[in-house]
Write a protein that holds these residues in place. Structure first.
Motif, PDB file in Angstrom:
ATOM      1  N   ARG A   3       0.806  -1.223   0.000  1.00  0.00           N
ATOM      2  CA  ARG A   3       0.000   0.000   0.000  1.00  0.00           C
ATOM      3  C   ARG A   3       0.829   1.258   0.000  1.00  0.00           C
ATOM      4  NH1 ARG A   3      -0.347   1.587   5.546  1.00  0.00           N
ATOM      5  NH2 ARG A   3       0.062  -0.134   7.003  1.00  0.00           N
ATOM      6  N   ASP A   4       2.064   1.218   0.532  1.00  0.00           N
ATOM      7  CA  ASP A   4       2.863   2.444   0.582  1.00  0.00           C
ATOM      8  C   ASP A   4       4.313   2.249   0.155  1.00  0.00           C
ATOM      9  OD1 ASP A   4       3.751   0.950   2.705  1.00  0.00           O
ATOM     10  OD2 ASP A   4       3.230   2.407   4.261  1.00  0.00           O
ATOM     11  N   GLY A   5       4.689   1.035  -0.258  1.00  0.00           N
ATOM     12  CA  GLY A   5       6.051   0.801  -0.721  1.00  0.00           C
ATOM     13  C   GLY A   5       7.090   0.740   0.367  1.00  0.00           C
ATOM     14  N   LEU A   6       6.692   0.624   1.649  1.00  0.00           N
ATOM     15  CA  LEU A   6       7.669   0.543   2.741  1.00  0.00           C
ATOM     16  C   LEU A   6       8.506  -0.719   2.587  1.00  0.00           C
ATOM     17  CD1 LEU A   6       8.624   1.700   5.554  1.00  0.00           C
ATOM     18  CD2 LEU A   6       7.054   0.035   6.561  1.00  0.00           C
ATOM     19  N   PRO A   7       9.844  -0.596   2.459  1.00  0.00           N
ATOM     20  CA  PRO A   7      10.681  -1.802   2.327  1.00  0.00           C
ATOM     21  C   PRO A   7      10.684  -2.605   3.625  1.00  0.00           C
ATOM     22  CG  PRO A   7      12.047   0.180   2.458  1.00  0.00           C
ATOM     23  CD  PRO A   7      10.643   0.649   2.364  1.00  0.00           C
ATOM     24  N   LEU A   8      10.433  -3.895   3.513  1.00  0.00           N
ATOM     25  CA  LEU A   8      10.376  -4.770   4.687  1.00  0.00           C
ATOM     26  C   LEU A   8      11.634  -5.606   4.840  1.00  0.00           C
ATOM     27  CD1 LEU A   8       6.691  -6.023   4.198  1.00  0.00           C
ATOM     28  CD2 LEU A   8       7.478  -4.162   5.681  1.00  0.00           C
TER      29      LEU A   8
ATOM     30  N   PRO B 231      11.589   1.245   7.998  1.00  0.00           N
ATOM     31  CA  PRO B 231      12.076   0.408   6.891  1.00  0.00           C
ATOM     32  C   PRO B 231      12.847  -0.806   7.392  1.00  0.00           C
ATOM     33  CG  PRO B 231      12.574   2.734   6.516  1.00  0.00           C
ATOM     34  CD  PRO B 231      12.104   2.622   7.932  1.00  0.00           C
ATOM     35  N   TYR B 232      12.741  -1.903   6.647  1.00  0.00           N
ATOM     36  CA  TYR B 232      13.471  -3.144   6.927  1.00  0.00           C
ATOM     37  C   TYR B 232      13.190  -3.667   8.339  1.00  0.00           C
ATOM     38  CZ  TYR B 232      15.701  -1.674   2.659  1.00  0.00           C
ATOM     39  OH  TYR B 232      15.913  -1.278   1.366  1.00  0.00           O
ATOM     40  N   ALA B 233      11.910  -3.688   8.710  1.00  0.00           N
ATOM     41  CA  ALA B 233      11.519  -4.190  10.029  1.00  0.00           C
ATOM     42  C   ALA B 233      11.723  -5.702  10.129  1.00  0.00           C
ATOM     43  CB  ALA B 233      10.056  -3.839  10.297  1.00  0.00           C
TER      44      ALA B 233
ATOM     45  N   GLN C  39       5.087  14.298   3.428  1.00  0.00           N
ATOM     46  CA  GLN C  39       3.902  14.242   4.241  1.00  0.00           C
ATOM     47  C   GLN C  39       4.296  13.794   5.623  1.00  0.00           C
ATOM     48  OE1 GLN C  39       1.478  11.436   2.205  1.00  0.00           O
ATOM     49  NE2 GLN C  39       0.933  12.836   0.557  1.00  0.00           N
ATOM     50  N   SER C  40       3.397  14.098   6.565  1.00  0.00           N
ATOM     51  CA  SER C  40       3.664  13.647   7.916  1.00  0.00           C
ATOM     52  C   SER C  40       3.603  12.135   7.915  1.00  0.00           C
ATOM     53  CB  SER C  40       2.632  14.212   8.890  1.00  0.00           C
ATOM     54  OG  SER C  40       1.332  13.855   8.484  1.00  0.00           O
ATOM     55  N   ALA C  41       4.641  11.506   8.351  1.00  0.00           N
ATOM     56  CA  ALA C  41       4.708  10.063   8.324  1.00  0.00           C
ATOM     57  C   ALA C  41       5.679   9.604   9.373  1.00  0.00           C
ATOM     58  CB  ALA C  41       5.162   9.569   6.945  1.00  0.00           C
ATOM     59  N   PRO C  42       5.456   8.358   9.958  1.00  0.00           N
ATOM     60  CA  PRO C  42       6.343   7.891  11.005  1.00  0.00           C
ATOM     61  C   PRO C  42       7.745   7.614  10.526  1.00  0.00           C
ATOM     62  CG  PRO C  42       4.791   6.188  10.348  1.00  0.00           C
ATOM     63  CD  PRO C  42       4.367   7.439   9.677  1.00  0.00           C
ATOM     64  N   ASN C  43       7.961   7.551   9.152  1.00  0.00           N
ATOM     65  CA  ASN C  43       9.283   7.232   8.639  1.00  0.00           C
ATOM     66  C   ASN C  43      10.243   8.414   8.672  1.00  0.00           C
ATOM     67  OD1 ASN C  43       8.329   4.717   8.149  1.00  0.00           O
ATOM     68  ND2 ASN C  43       7.764   5.141   6.055  1.00  0.00           N
ATOM     69  N   TYR C  44       9.732   9.653   8.878  1.00  0.00           N
ATOM     70  CA  TYR C  44      10.590  10.817   8.911  1.00  0.00           C
ATOM     71  C   TYR C  44      11.114  11.017  10.332  1.00  0.00           C
ATOM     72  CZ  TYR C  44       9.371  12.245   4.211  1.00  0.00           C
ATOM     73  OH  TYR C  44       9.232  12.296   2.854  1.00  0.00           O
TER      74      TYR C  44
ATOM     75  N   CYS D  37      21.012   4.958   4.025  1.00  0.00           N
ATOM     76  CA  CYS D  37      21.246   4.088   2.871  1.00  0.00           C
ATOM     77  C   CYS D  37      20.492   2.790   3.063  1.00  0.00           C
ATOM     78  CB  CYS D  37      22.737   3.799   2.702  1.00  0.00           C
ATOM     79  SG  CYS D  37      23.692   5.270   2.269  1.00  0.00           S
ATOM     80  N   ASP D  38      19.797   2.353   2.061  1.00  0.00           N
ATOM     81  CA  ASP D  38      19.048   1.119   2.137  1.00  0.00           C
ATOM     82  C   ASP D  38      19.978  -0.068   2.059  1.00  0.00           C
ATOM     83  OD1 ASP D  38      16.749   2.582   2.224  1.00  0.00           O
ATOM     84  OD2 ASP D  38      16.370   2.469   0.057  1.00  0.00           O
ATOM     85  N   ILE D  39      19.521  -1.159   2.636  1.00  0.00           N
ATOM     86  CA  ILE D  39      20.313  -2.377   2.635  1.00  0.00           C
ATOM     87  C   ILE D  39      20.413  -2.900   1.217  1.00  0.00           C
ATOM     88  CG2 ILE D  39      20.335  -4.751   3.424  1.00  0.00           C
ATOM     89  CD1 ILE D  39      18.981  -3.860   5.939  1.00  0.00           C
ATOM     90  N   GLY D  40      21.595  -3.280   0.829  1.00  0.00           N
ATOM     91  CA  GLY D  40      21.809  -3.854  -0.482  1.00  0.00           C
ATOM     92  C   GLY D  40      21.851  -2.852  -1.595  1.00  0.00           C
TER      93      GLY D  40
END
Length: 295
Positions: free
Chosen positions: A13-18, A109-111, A166-171, A291-294
């Motif tokens: 739904r939002d593209g959050l990397p898991l 991210p990456y939970a 946007q206001s989001a918990p990822n920021y 930086c994202d993993i990988g």
């Protein structure tokens, strides 16, 4: 040689990397394909359940199951049946080890970092087995997705997607400084003083009429603005600069209107505290994206 280069799981739904496979591909073409994969992951809610985005020498295959989508970057020599068998294997492994509730509640991210090892293992099995298991899939054939359309949707600039602010918990914000803590403390104190004065004035004046209703409203408005200043300082939200300046202006107007019930020194104190809080809010910025993993 047919190779699966990279794979990841994202929330549909939002593209959050898991979770994602760790790799060390530094070829420009692979890095560019990863950036396009990130852009594609942000539009999965508008895409079909299964699809393929074809590049020059690399392809991105994706398959959704529930609220999780698995994506893989493969060389164009990897048969589509093999790529989707690989994604289905990951989907089955993920469904066994991770619940849909934990996916829905994930806020960073990456939970599911532990699942990276599973992705690596399955990827290795498909890349190096003599005959990787290919399952007969009754699902509809994958839809071909144009990466150019994905880039237009995500407003990709120089290969990077610009995320909507946007206001989001990822920021995450930079740490609060000592001066920031002082401004929060003084702001809370000023808000409490305004609330107490407003309630006290309301109790005494409303028994005789509503002549001081404007003053009571000014006290309560100043209290609300102080609390909102604290919120803006602690949490990220959209249009943060405009909201900060608007609250500062509102506090100044309220205290000018309250002249007579508060002397010049009291007004100056409240305005200076509001000014300090606004300044600390504006200098507290979101952290740079990790930086994202990988990648």
């Amino acid at each position: 040689m047919s190779v699966i280069l990279y794979a990841c799981a994202v929330r549909s739904r939002d593209g959050l990397p898991l979770s994602a496979s760790t790799d060390f591909h530094q070829h420009n073409q692979v890095l560019e394909c990863k950036r396009k994969l990130k852009a594609l992951s942000l539009t999965l809610s508008q895409c079909p359940a299964r699809g393929t985005a074809q590049g020059r020498d690399l392809c991105i295959h994706f398959s959704s199951a529930g609220d999780v989508t698995f994506l893989a970057i493969c060389t164009d020599s990897v048969p589509s049946a093999v790529a989707f068998s690989f994604l289905e294997e990951l989907q089955w492994e993920f469904s066994v080890s991770c619940s849909s509730t934990s996916v829905a509640l994930a806020s960073r991210p990456y939970a599911f970092l532990g699942f990276d090892r599973v992705i690596q293992r399955v990827k290795h099995n498909f890349n190096f087995a003599r005959g990787p298991p290919v399952h007969l899939d009754p699902s509809p054939p994958p839809v071909i997705v144009r990466l150019e359309d994905v880039e237009d949707v995500n407003v990709i600039v120089n290969g990077y997607s610009t995320l909507p602010m946007q206001s989001a918990p990822n920021y995450r914000m930079t740490p609060v400084t000592a001066l920031g803590i002082l401004s929060l403390t003084l702001n809370i104190m000023c808000g409490a003083l305004s609330l107490i004065r407003g309630v006290h004035l309301a109790e005494h004046s409303f028994q005789e009429g509503y002549g001081n209703a404007g003053k009571v409203t000014a006290f309560l408005t100043a209290f609300s603005a102080n609390i909102l200043q604290c919120y803006l300082h602690l949490f990220y939200c959209s249009a943060r600069k405009r909201k900060t300046c608007g609250l500062l202006f509102l506090i100044c107007v309220c205290h000018v209107y309250l002249y007579g019930l508060r002397n010049l020194w009291q007004i100056a104190f409240h305005v200076l505290v509001a000014l300090l809080s606004a300044q600390q809010t504006l200098i507290r910025k979101p952290l740079e994206k990790h930086c994202d993993i990988g990648v």
